[in-house]
Write a protein that holds these residues in place. Structure first.
Motif, mmCIF file in Angstrom:
data_model
loop_
_atom_site.group_PDB
_atom_site.id
_atom_site.type_symbol
_atom_site.label_atom_id
_atom_site.label_comp_id
_atom_site.label_asym_id
_atom_site.label_seq_id
_atom_site.Cartn_x
_atom_site.Cartn_y
_atom_site.Cartn_z
ATOM 1 N N LEU A 4 0.851 -1.185 0.000
ATOM 2 C CA LEU A 4 0.000 0.000 0.000
ATOM 3 C C LEU A 4 0.887 1.235 0.000
ATOM 4 C CD1 LEU A 4 -2.729 -1.179 2.516
ATOM 5 C CD2 LEU A 4 -2.773 -1.253 0.031
ATOM 6 N N MET A 5 0.910 1.950 -1.126
ATOM 7 C CA MET A 5 1.810 3.085 -1.295
ATOM 8 C C MET A 5 1.061 4.358 -1.648
ATOM 9 S SD MET A 5 4.720 1.158 -3.594
ATOM 10 C CE MET A 5 5.279 2.739 -4.246
ATOM 11 N N HIS A 6 -0.237 4.390 -1.438
ATOM 12 C CA HIS A 6 -1.007 5.541 -1.869
ATOM 13 C C HIS A 6 -0.618 6.795 -1.100
ATOM 14 C CE1 HIS A 6 -3.217 4.785 1.795
ATOM 15 N NE2 HIS A 6 -3.548 3.583 1.369
ATOM 16 N N VAL A 7 -0.975 7.953 -1.644
ATOM 17 C CA VAL A 7 -0.665 9.210 -0.992
ATOM 18 C C VAL A 7 -1.411 9.307 0.331
ATOM 19 C CG1 VAL A 7 -0.141 10.416 -3.136
ATOM 20 C CG2 VAL A 7 -2.484 10.414 -2.262
ATOM 21 N N ALA A 8 -0.810 10.023 1.288
ATOM 22 C CA ALA A 8 -1.383 10.090 2.631
ATOM 23 C C ALA A 8 -2.123 11.396 2.902
ATOM 24 C CB ALA A 8 -0.272 9.914 3.671
ATOM 25 N N THR A 9 -1.923 12.391 2.055
ATOM 26 C CA THR A 9 -2.590 13.676 2.261
ATOM 27 C C THR A 9 -3.158 14.184 0.936
ATOM 28 O OG1 THR A 9 -0.530 14.912 1.884
ATOM 29 C CG2 THR A 9 -1.049 14.299 4.158
ATOM 30 N N GLY A 10 -4.070 15.149 1.023
ATOM 31 C CA GLY A 10 -4.632 15.744 -0.178
ATOM 32 C C GLY A 10 -5.914 15.053 -0.628
ATOM 33 N N PRO A 11 -6.485 15.514 -1.742
ATOM 34 C CA PRO A 11 -7.788 15.000 -2.197
ATOM 35 C C PRO A 11 -7.768 13.541 -2.624
ATOM 36 C CG PRO A 11 -6.810 16.423 -3.860
ATOM 37 C CD PRO A 11 -5.974 16.569 -2.632
ATOM 38 N N TYR A 12 -6.582 12.989 -2.898
ATOM 39 C CA TYR A 12 -6.503 11.601 -3.348
ATOM 40 C C TYR A 12 -5.990 10.659 -2.264
ATOM 41 C CZ TYR A 12 -7.487 13.748 -7.780
ATOM 42 O OH TYR A 12 -8.096 14.471 -8.784
ATOM 43 N N ALA A 13 -5.969 11.143 -1.024
ATOM 44 C CA ALA A 13 -5.653 10.271 0.104
ATOM 45 C C ALA A 13 -6.911 9.507 0.490
ATOM 46 C CB ALA A 13 -5.155 11.088 1.289
ATOM 47 N N PRO A 14 -6.883 8.179 0.506
ATOM 48 C CA PRO A 14 -8.106 7.401 0.786
ATOM 49 C C PRO A 14 -8.665 7.686 2.172
ATOM 50 C CG PRO A 14 -6.362 6.003 -0.103
ATOM 51 C CD PRO A 14 -5.737 7.327 0.223
ATOM 52 N N ARG A 188 7.048 8.723 -13.268
ATOM 53 C CA ARG A 188 5.838 9.543 -13.339
ATOM 54 C C ARG A 188 5.582 10.023 -14.767
ATOM 55 N NH1 ARG A 188 7.507 11.193 -8.010
ATOM 56 N NH2 ARG A 188 8.842 12.824 -8.880
ATOM 57 N N SER A 189 6.649 10.378 -15.469
ATOM 58 C CA SER A 189 6.493 10.845 -16.853
ATOM 59 C C SER A 189 5.972 9.739 -17.757
ATOM 60 C CB SER A 189 7.836 11.360 -17.385
ATOM 61 O OG SER A 189 8.255 12.495 -16.675
ATOM 62 N N ILE A 190 6.481 8.524 -17.570
ATOM 63 C CA ILE A 190 6.042 7.387 -18.383
ATOM 64 C C ILE A 190 4.576 7.073 -18.102
ATOM 65 C CG2 ILE A 190 6.332 4.910 -18.755
ATOM 66 C CD1 ILE A 190 9.332 5.329 -18.235
ATOM 67 N N LEU A 191 4.228 7.038 -16.815
ATOM 68 C CA LEU A 191 2.846 6.736 -16.461
ATOM 69 C C LEU A 191 1.899 7.805 -16.985
ATOM 70 C CD1 LEU A 191 1.240 5.094 -13.557
ATOM 71 C CD2 LEU A 191 0.631 7.496 -13.822
ATOM 72 N N LYS A 192 2.300 9.059 -16.877
ATOM 73 C CA LYS A 192 1.451 10.142 -17.371
ATOM 74 C C LYS A 192 1.226 10.004 -18.865
ATOM 75 C CE LYS A 192 1.062 15.176 -17.652
ATOM 76 N NZ LYS A 192 1.668 16.486 -17.295
ATOM 77 N N ALA A 207 -0.581 10.583 -7.413
ATOM 78 C CA ALA A 207 -1.539 9.658 -6.797
ATOM 79 C C ALA A 207 -1.664 8.387 -7.622
ATOM 80 C CB ALA A 207 -2.893 10.341 -6.640
ATOM 81 N N CYS A 208 -1.795 8.526 -8.942
ATOM 82 C CA CYS A 208 -1.928 7.352 -9.796
ATOM 83 C C CYS A 208 -0.658 6.522 -9.811
ATOM 84 C CB CYS A 208 -2.296 7.779 -11.214
ATOM 85 S SG CYS A 208 -3.991 8.355 -11.392
ATOM 86 N N ALA A 209 0.493 7.180 -9.861
ATOM 87 C CA ALA A 209 1.765 6.452 -9.901
ATOM 88 C C ALA A 209 1.960 5.605 -8.653
ATOM 89 C CB ALA A 209 2.923 7.430 -10.059
ATOM 90 N N ARG A 210 1.641 6.151 -7.505
ATOM 91 C CA ARG A 210 1.807 5.392 -6.264
ATOM 92 C C ARG A 210 0.896 4.169 -6.231
ATOM 93 N NH1 ARG A 210 3.940 7.978 -1.342
ATOM 94 N NH2 ARG A 210 5.067 9.864 -1.946
ATOM 95 N N ILE A 211 -0.323 4.332 -6.719
ATOM 96 C CA ILE A 211 -1.262 3.205 -6.731
ATOM 97 C C ILE A 211 -0.786 2.130 -7.698
ATOM 98 C CG2 ILE A 211 -3.604 2.510 -7.358
ATOM 99 C CD1 ILE A 211 -4.498 5.339 -6.402
ATOM 100 N N VAL A 212 -0.445 2.515 -8.924
ATOM 101 C CA VAL A 212 -0.037 1.554 -9.947
ATOM 102 C C VAL A 212 1.264 0.842 -9.563
ATOM 103 C CG1 VAL A 212 0.742 1.330 -12.333
ATOM 104 C CG2 VAL A 212 -1.271 2.726 -11.796
ATOM 105 N N HIS A 213 2.219 1.578 -9.035
ATOM 106 C CA HIS A 213 3.501 0.976 -8.660
ATOM 107 C C HIS A 213 3.363 0.028 -7.472
ATOM 108 C CE1 HIS A 213 6.773 3.150 -10.989
ATOM 109 N NE2 HIS A 213 5.632 3.604 -11.496
ATOM 110 N N ALA A 214 2.265 0.130 -6.744
ATOM 111 C CA ALA A 214 2.050 -0.773 -5.613
ATOM 112 C C ALA A 214 1.575 -2.150 -6.055
ATOM 113 C CB ALA A 214 1.034 -0.171 -4.641
ATOM 114 N N CYS A 215 1.123 -2.267 -7.291
ATOM 115 C CA CYS A 215 0.613 -3.552 -7.766
ATOM 116 C C CYS A 215 1.773 -4.514 -8.001
ATOM 117 C CB CYS A 215 -0.169 -3.365 -9.064
ATOM 118 S SG CYS A 215 -0.914 -4.886 -9.685
ATOM 119 N N PRO A 216 1.739 -5.719 -7.434
ATOM 120 C CA PRO A 216 2.832 -6.676 -7.609
ATOM 121 C C PRO A 216 3.050 -7.019 -9.085
ATOM 122 C CG PRO A 216 1.392 -7.382 -5.834
ATOM 123 C CD PRO A 216 0.703 -6.237 -6.517
#
Length: 314
Positions: A4-14, A188-192, A207-216
């Motif tokens: 679990l690597m999602h962002v911890a603050t801001g509008p995209y923090a779960p 981040r540039s590649i994912l974007k 936010a998206c990069a942290r979620i995607v990179h967390a996937c095994p």
């Protein structure tokens, strides 16, 4: 299981769920489920969120935060993603089984919900279209950035003319076994480029990069093979509930051609909303619009108010 690597603050923090449970799928797979909002309020409409390939419940943070004020929001991790353990079974049938299990575990008999699927989550909905459990609980559907077939052939991630070479290159890029590694500026540039519109704000990309990179890596590869061979055109024709479609015009993974094909085949299509300049991650790139579409569906299509206490998972 994903890190679990999602962002911890801001509008995209779960946001923290009001309740967590485990749904058990047909083959015994265990699915992490979160329930947000007024879980004991029988007047609160229910919304079920199914995320896409390499994502998790964290992907829906913006929708959950806004909708949970007056909706019961149910989000779950697809098998192998987020907090749901990986399973040897990777198929569209398994996705349909999982959605049925989540609906059974969280909704009362006869209770209906707006079901929202992004990318592979939309494919999950299409795969489940003929299932009794789905039909018993679906009031309306929102499909975001998704397609039913020819996913690799229609992708524009590789900037060249359509044909066998582009399809071959796309298949090997999306189906790479290589680890994604840490979230770096290059990553981040590649994912974007691959998944988001050129004007996406840096906090959205992060936010998206942290979620995607967390996937095994193994999970990412296994499901890429399923998506490569996917053919759910029959499921689209069986999706008889009112269905709205959203797509970004700059979506390289599921370009607008897919949304238009869905609209032509859906028995009760409410129309296609094409978002200029946006990419594949529409719930993150256009959170207010996607949330507004969900609210509109929940207000327009009545849902049974027979909710009883959420069943506790094993």
């Amino acid at each position: 299981m994903s890190r679990l690597m999602h962002v911890a603050t801001g509008p995209y923090a779960p946001p923290a769920p009001a309740r967590e449970l485990t749904a058990i799928s047909a083959d015994g797979a265990r699915l992490h489920v979160e329930v947000h909002g007024p879980v004991d309020d029988t007047s609160a409409p229910a919304v079920v969120l199914a995320h896409g390939w390499t994502c998790s419940t964290a992907f829906w943070a913006a929708q959950i935060r806004e909708l949970a004020v007056d909706h019961r929001v149910i989000a779950y991790d697809q098998r192998g993603h987020g907090r749901s353990p990986a399973s040897p079974a990777c198929s569209s049938d398994a996705l349909a089984d999982d959605l049925e299990a989540v609906l059974e575990a969280t909704l009362a008999p006869g209770e209906k919900a707006v079901i929202v699927g992004h990318s592979m989550g939309g494919m999950t909905v299409m795969a489940a279209a003929t299932r009794p459990g789905f039909r018993a609980h679906a009031a309306a559907v929102l499909l975001c950035s998704t397609g039913a077939s020819r996913l690799v052939a229609e992708s524009t991630v590789v900037p060249m003319r359509p044909g066998r070479l582009r399809t071959w290159l796309t298949k090997h890029i999306l189906g790479s076994r290589a680890p994604l590694g840490p979230v770096t500026p290059i990553a981040r540039s590649i994912l974007k480029y691959a998944t988001m519109g050129p004007g996406s704000a840096s906090h959205m990309v992060e936010a998206c990069a942290r979620i995607v990179h967390a996937c095994p890596r193994k999970v990412r590869y296994a499901w890429s093979n399923v998506l490569d061979l996917l053919d759910l055109d029959h499921g689209v024709r069986e999706l008889t509930v009112p269905t709205a479609v959203v797509v970004g015009t700059a979506d390289r993974l599921t370009p607008p051609v897919h949304a238009r094909s869905l609209a032509a085949a859906l028995p009760h299509c409410l129309g296609v909303t094409e978002l200029p300049g946006l990419g594949h991650m529409t719930p993150v790139e256009a959170p207010e619009l996607v949330t507004g579409k969900i609210r509109e569906l929940a207000m327009t299509y009545p849902q049974a108010k027979t909710y009883t206490q959420v069943k506790e998972g094993a």
